[in-house]
Design an enzyme around this catalytic site. Structure first.
Site, PDB file in Angstrom:
ATOM      1  N   ASP A 165       0.846  -1.192   0.000  1.00  0.00           N
ATOM      2  CA  ASP A 165       0.000   0.000   0.000  1.00  0.00           C
ATOM      3  C   ASP A 165       0.881   1.241   0.000  1.00  0.00           C
ATOM      4  O   ASP A 165       1.958   1.234  -0.584  1.00  0.00           O
ATOM      5  CB  ASP A 165      -0.933  -0.036   1.224  1.00  0.00           C
ATOM      6  N   HIS A 199      -3.247   6.228   3.331  1.00  0.00           N
ATOM      7  CA  HIS A 199      -4.161   5.122   3.065  1.00  0.00           C
ATOM      8  C   HIS A 199      -3.711   3.847   3.770  1.00  0.00           C
ATOM      9  O   HIS A 199      -4.514   3.149   4.406  1.00  0.00           O
ATOM     10  CB  HIS A 199      -4.237   4.912   1.550  1.00  0.00           C
ATOM     11  N   SER A 401     -11.470  -0.733  -0.308  1.00  0.00           N
ATOM     12  CA  SER A 401     -10.168  -0.831   0.369  1.00  0.00           C
ATOM     13  C   SER A 401     -10.364  -1.206   1.830  1.00  0.00           C
ATOM     14  O   SER A 401      -9.665  -2.057   2.383  1.00  0.00           O
ATOM     15  CB  SER A 401      -9.431   0.506   0.318  1.00  0.00           C
TER      16      SER A 401
END
Length: 617
Positions: A165, A199, A401
């Site tokens: 990620d 994120h 996600s």
């Protein structure tokens, strides 16, 4: 004009042979994104060249002798990443040594930020007010905090997830559990963990925050799990497919040394080629064959701007057979399941080219609060909204996600439950069996079809109970439940019945398949391929092409999601007949042409047939 590759390749012992000149365009070997890129004036293209066995060294030598920049060899999938001359792609694609030429496509984090207006929008984040109560663990059938019931797994006993990620920002919620960090935006160097986008930290918190920073209110699903951070997304949440593949290769190669069992991929790109020719999908399949559980987001292409719902928006690598592909559910921030629904933006099946039923399951993914990476892009956007103060440690995000992260946490709990079930000399849970367990124990949502919800919403308590009962040392063909299992789970004051089925390819299989040591659960079996199930399958229903499926008027959208399947009711060629949609045969014309012919009410927008590569989170 003769391509310079003809001379170079001939010089390499004449080992690369070209197809006839009539196929000079490269045919199906060149993926759609690259064909589109070749319409521009760019003199070079970043590509991933998948080669046939024994050809990789020769292809690399040919590229280097021609002056092209080779950035990596991918042993795991037998491919080469390079930047090559645009004018030479057609000739390269004609080689018998070359299996496929793919764009080194940009990948994006798959989620949406949520603004104060309550609408899901891009480019905006909201930090959580401290008064909101978290129900994530409760709706999964877990104790509100792990300390309330020590008998429930927590991801302990050496379970590690590789988070591919934007990174992980260390804080008190992850103390002592980030075991390594590698930055593949800088050629895979080992470095101190960081997250300049935000994120990855949010994903990590959902998977396994200890909850310390929120007084344990926002504890993750598996609060004792360990992490490996593999940064592939930059400060804007964007990365390259080749870097993701490098990260997956690193995990597979070092899986024993690093003691990693799970990969979380909350990212993706639109589908540009059949899965067999998609380098990212193939990397996921290879990781699964190596025994790693790969959890992937389905994508956020389920709804267009006017609110209409569309199908066939699953992104890559969510279309990988072996991946546990998670769509997003809205839980209304309650523990109960009867008010849950499919998030409208959650991508629905079937998958392009093969027509597989996806997603596999849903998981909570809407308005989930988790760890904020202080100073990151997402954090700073939240501060810029003007309604938060600096120092807030929680960020609210929505998207598949987040659903993939929740599912990864559940997989960790299932693995621990199996490892500690007390049966001796067991074999490891294979990726196929893990997928079957979470599908079989899922709780279906009323009114949602299989192409929207898979088998249902993930059920941690049920999956744990099933994993505890299975004794994997039993011989093939045997009943391997060594303890009684009741196919329902109590959440709050309500008992919910399990799905008690699995999605195998395009078919929903009912029966007690998971209670038997089936050949389907073997590590060398590709999920969805034709096998003999035996008498433990009561019946099956084709959920993609069955007569009872009503697709609605909105089928697909976006020129980045063009595809077709060789499955039943399909004519392959210039004119593609895709089954029966609402009882009317839809003629789709030549998908390789720019002027695509569509049936009534199928096209969304002005000559646009799919979501573009816009940054989403």
């Amino acid at each position: 004009m003769t391509s310079p590759y003809r001379h170079v390749l001939a010089a390499v012992a004449g080992l690369l042979l070209f197809w006839p000149a009539s196929q000079a365009a490269g045919g199906e070997k060149v993926d759609r994104a690259l064909r589109q890129a070749l319409q521009t004036t760019s003199p070079t293209q970043s590509v991933i060249i998948s080669v046939n066995q024994g050809c990789r060294t020769r292809v690399r030598q040919a590229l280097e002798q021609h002056g092209d920049a080779v950035s990596a060899e991918h042993d795991l999938i037998d491919a080469v990443s390079a930047r090559i001359h645009s004018t030479d792609i057609a000739a390269l694609a004609q080689s018998d040594c070359v299996k496929a030429v793919s764009s080194d496509a940009l990948v994006h984090a798959v989620g949406t930020e949520r603004g104060t207006t309550g609408a899901v929008i891009e480019g905006f984040a909201a930090l959580l007010p401290p008064t909101v109560t978290n129900t994530l663990r409760d709706t999964l059938g877990l104790p509100h905090t792990a300390s309330l019931d020590p008998s429930v797994p927590t991801g302990a006993t050496g379970i590690t997830a590789a988070l591919i990620d934007s990174g992980i920002q260390p804080n008190a919620d992850f103390t002592g559990r980030i075991d390594g960090f590698w930055d593949f935006t800088r050629r895979g160097i080992a470095t101190v963990p960081y997250d300049d986008y935000g994120h990855g930290t949010h994903i990590a918190g959902l998977i396994g925050s200890s909850g310390k920073l929120s007084n344990y209110e926002y504890q993750g699903v598996a609060p004792d799990i360990h992490f490996l951070g593999l940064k592939v997304l930059d400060s804007q949440g964007v990365g390259k497919t080749s870097d993701v593949i490098k990260a997956i290769e690193f995990v597979v190669e070092n899986r024993s040394k690093l003691n990693v069992q799970i990969i979380n991929l909350s990212l993706g790109h639109p589908v540009f080629a059949p899965p067999a020719d998609d380098p990212l999908v193939q990397a996921v399949e290879k990781a699964s064959r190596a025994g790693i559980y790969v959890v992937v987001s389905a994508g956020n292409f389920g709804q267009k701007a006017d609110g209409s719902i569309g199908y066939a928006g699953i992104t890559s690598p969510g279309n990988a057979h072996s991946a546990i592909t998670a769509g997003a559910a809205i839980t209304q921030n309650t523990a109960r399941r009867d008010d849950d629904s499919v998030a409208p933006y959650s991508s629905r099946g079937p998958t392009w080219y093969e027509g597989l039923a996806k997603p596999d399951i849903l998981a909570p993914g809407h308005r989930l609060a988790s760890d904020a990476a202080i100073g990151s892009t997402l954090y700073n956007r939240a501060l810029a909204s003007g309604n938060v103060t600096n120092g807030n440690r929680l960020l609210v995000l929505s998207g598949t996600s987040m659903s993939a992260a929740v599912s990864t946490g559940v997989v960790a709990l299932v693995l621990q439950a199996h490892n500690q079930n007390g049966f001796r000399k067991q074999k490891a849970i294979t990726p196929n069996l893990m997928k079957a367990i979470v599908e079989f124990s899922a709780i279906p949502l009323a009114g949602a079809d299989a192409l929207s919800q898979g088998t249902g919403e993930i059920n941690a308590a049920g999956a744990i109970a099933l994993a505890r009962a299975i004794d994997t040392k039993e011989s093939p063909g045997s009943w391997w439940l060594a303890a009684p299992v009741s196919p329902f789970t109590s959440i709050g004051t309500t008992s919910y019945v399990w799905a008690s089925n699995i999605l195998w390819g395009e078919t929903l299989l009912w029966g007690d398949s998971v209670y038997w040591h089936s050949h389907a659960w073997a590590q060398n079996i590709l999920w969805g391929e034709n096998i003999l199930w035996g008498e433990n399958i009561l019946w099956g229903e084709n959920v993609v092409w069955g007569e009872t499926i009503l697709w609605g008027e909105n089928i697909v959208w976006g020129d980045n999601l063009i595809g077709m399947t060789r499955g039943s009711n399909i004519l392959w060629g210039d004119n593609i007949l895709w089954g029966e949609l609402n009882g009317t045969n839809i003629l789709w014309g030549d998908v390789s042409a720019s002027n695509i012919l569509w049936g009534d009410n199928i096209l969304w927008g002005d000559n646009t047939i799919g979501p573009t590569l816009e940054p989403v989170f």
